[in-house]
Design an enzyme around this catalytic site. Sequence first.
Site, PDB file in Angstrom:
ATOM      1  NE  ARG A 180      81.110  93.961   8.766  1.00 27.80           N
ATOM      2  CZ  ARG A 180      81.370  94.795   7.751  1.00 27.80           C
ATOM      3  NH1 ARG A 180      81.360  96.102   7.934  1.00 27.80           N
ATOM      4  NH2 ARG A 180      81.609  94.320   6.533  1.00 27.80           N
TER       5      ARG A 180
ATOM      6  CG  ASP B   1      81.377 103.876   6.923  1.00 29.44           C
ATOM      7  OD1 ASP B   1      82.250 103.628   6.071  1.00 29.44           O
ATOM      8  OD2 ASP B   1      81.004 103.040   7.772  1.00 29.44           O
ATOM      9  CG  ASP B   2      85.855 105.570   3.303  1.00 30.36           C
ATOM     10  OD1 ASP B   2      86.610 106.525   3.532  1.00 30.36           O
ATOM     11  OD2 ASP B   2      86.190 104.577   2.623  1.00 30.36           O
TER      12      ASP B   2
ATOM     13  CG  ASP C 168      81.320  95.682   3.071  1.00 29.29           C
ATOM     14  OD1 ASP C 168      81.933  95.333   4.100  1.00 29.29           O
ATOM     15  OD2 ASP C 168      81.609  96.693   2.408  1.00 29.29           O
TER      16      ASP C 168
ATOM     17  CD  GLU D  18      89.352  90.617  11.501  1.00 30.32           C
ATOM     18  OE1 GLU D  18      88.280  90.137  11.075  1.00 30.32           O
ATOM     19  OE2 GLU D  18      90.397  89.941  11.671  1.00 30.32           O
ATOM     20  CD1 TRP D  19      85.062  93.918   6.452  1.00 28.43           C
ATOM     21  CD2 TRP D  19      87.080  93.544   5.562  1.00 28.43           C
ATOM     22  NE1 TRP D  19      85.511  95.100   5.918  1.00 28.43           N
ATOM     23  CE2 TRP D  19      86.743  94.895   5.364  1.00 28.43           C
ATOM     24  CE3 TRP D  19      88.293  93.065   5.084  1.00 28.43           C
ATOM     25  CZ2 TRP D  19      87.597  95.784   4.705  1.00 28.43           C
ATOM     26  CZ3 TRP D  19      89.136  93.940   4.437  1.00 28.43           C
ATOM     27  CH2 TRP D  19      88.784  95.287   4.247  1.00 28.43           C
ATOM     28  N   GLY D  20      86.036  89.557   9.762  1.00 24.80           N
ATOM     29  CA  GLY D  20      86.114  88.156  10.179  1.00 24.80           C
ATOM     30  C   GLY D  20      87.376  87.447   9.731  1.00 24.80           C
TER      31      GLY D  20
ATOM     32  CE  LYS E  78      82.457 100.275   9.189  1.00 23.41           C
ATOM     33  NZ  LYS E  78      81.313 100.389   8.254  1.00 23.41           N
TER      34      LYS E  78
ATOM     35  CG  ASP F  67      86.875  99.332   6.735  1.00 24.16           C
ATOM     36  OD1 ASP F  67      86.985  98.104   6.683  1.00 24.16           O
ATOM     37  OD2 ASP F  67      86.034  99.974   6.072  1.00 24.16           O
TER      38      ASP F  67
HETATM   39  C1  GLA Z   1      84.442  98.569   3.957  1.00 28.19           C
HETATM   40  C2  GLA Z   1      83.537  98.340   5.172  1.00 28.19           C
HETATM   41  C3  GLA Z   1      82.198  99.018   4.914  1.00 28.19           C
HETATM   42  C4  GLA Z   1      82.404 100.499   4.673  1.00 28.19           C
HETATM   43  C5  GLA Z   1      83.353 100.702   3.507  1.00 28.19           C
HETATM   44  C6  GLA Z   1      83.736 102.157   3.333  1.00 28.19           C
HETATM   45  O1  GLA Z   1      83.970  97.904   2.834  1.00 28.19           O
HETATM   46  O2  GLA Z   1      83.357  96.973   5.412  1.00 28.19           O
HETATM   47  O3  GLA Z   1      81.314  98.810   6.020  1.00 28.19           O
HETATM   48  O4  GLA Z   1      82.923 101.103   5.833  1.00 28.19           O
HETATM   49  O5  GLA Z   1      84.548  99.956   3.687  1.00 28.19           O
HETATM   50  O6  GLA Z   1      84.601 102.363   2.239  1.00 28.19           O
END
Ligand code: GLA
Length: 390
Positions: A206, A76-77, A210, A188-190, A153, A155
């Site tokens: 997504r 991830d990040d 989170d 993009e969190w919906g 992934k 973001d």
């Molecule tokens: C966002 C994403 C998480 C993760 C963090 C990393 O919040 O929704 O799943 O990838 O960034 O900084």
Amino acid sequence: MEKKQALQCVVLFVCISASWISVESLGNGLGLTPQMGWNSWNHFGCNINEKLIRQTADALVSSGLANVGYEYINIDDCWANYNRDKWGNLHGNDATFPSGIKALADYVHSKGLKFGIYSSAGTRTCSGRMPGSLGYEKQDAKTFASWGVDYLKYDNCNTDGSAEKQRFPVMTQALRASGRNIFYSMCEWGYQEPAKWGAEVGNSWRTTTDIKDTWSSMLFNIDINDGYAKYARPGGWNDPDMLEVGNGGMSYNEYVAHFSLWAISKAPLIIGCDVINLNKEAHSILANKEVIAINQDSLGVQANKVKKYGDLEVWAGPLSGGRKVVLLLNRGNQGTKLITFNWADVGIPPNSAATLRDVWLHYTYKKTIRHKLTVRVAPHSCRLFVLQPV
Ligand code: GLA
């Protein structure tokens, strides 16, 4: 002559539409069942390095988790240097990934696994510690392809304020042009309800903010995700965020419910804990082959909530072979409760007899059942059954 021109027009039109569709849609043939793997974020956050990722790949294999279907190792990040190089390329962080990302991807592949990476449709990622891919989509997709990346992934932090519907497809096209078939996990969190447009753009999206390692956050996310059930399909899945099983914030029964809800919802099964130090309980949940089989069922239909009385809920959906999956959930903490469902609630003809298999107890009841069933469900727990009409 006129006829010939008309025919040429039709041919031209068909060609233009066909090329438009192939450019616009992802159509990479990936994600025919929900993706399974591991991601670094939920447990490790930015505290990652190449040794950890290599050991995680080793552990995924030695624990048997790879054998039951977990195949992606996703960073991830926080994997890259703070800035691009002078040619605008991303590089693995010199301090934490000194061997470079290509070497790491090669190592993951040598274990028979696939390798995933992370970026953002913004100028920097969500941590702020590395650049995002906005404006560099083509270049970054090419870099990822050259490293042997199998999964991205993507973001939604530090954007230019433009719509997700515009920004995320730019990466779709960059991935298509990269020369490698790369799974595209949109994050993009919906915000713009990607369930309604994501199937053309990515392999999963997504639907929520989170997840946190708590009962209420887990339920909050799966409830939102449930609202989009009808949009899930092979090649494009709703993603209520990664698993928290094994991270310690929930009880055994709560994690069983978490994993069961994700499985029936055809959610990506992306492990979010430390698999190098996996405890027995978490392993037994994550490695339950019968529950995984529900998630990976070839029909690819997301189950949904069909009944609710206060804290008591019935979730159900179809599986291949005419079977049904039924999950009974007691969200409350006020003691064991009885939950009843009728055949009509779960899509079985009222007079059909059905066999009943408890996929956590690995037990098929001796007698077939008709009409309805009442089951005791402990607080903050679920029961999960597969019914086969006979
Ligand atoms: C966002 C994403 C998480 C993760 C963090 C990393 O919040 O929704 O799943 O990838 O960034 O900084």
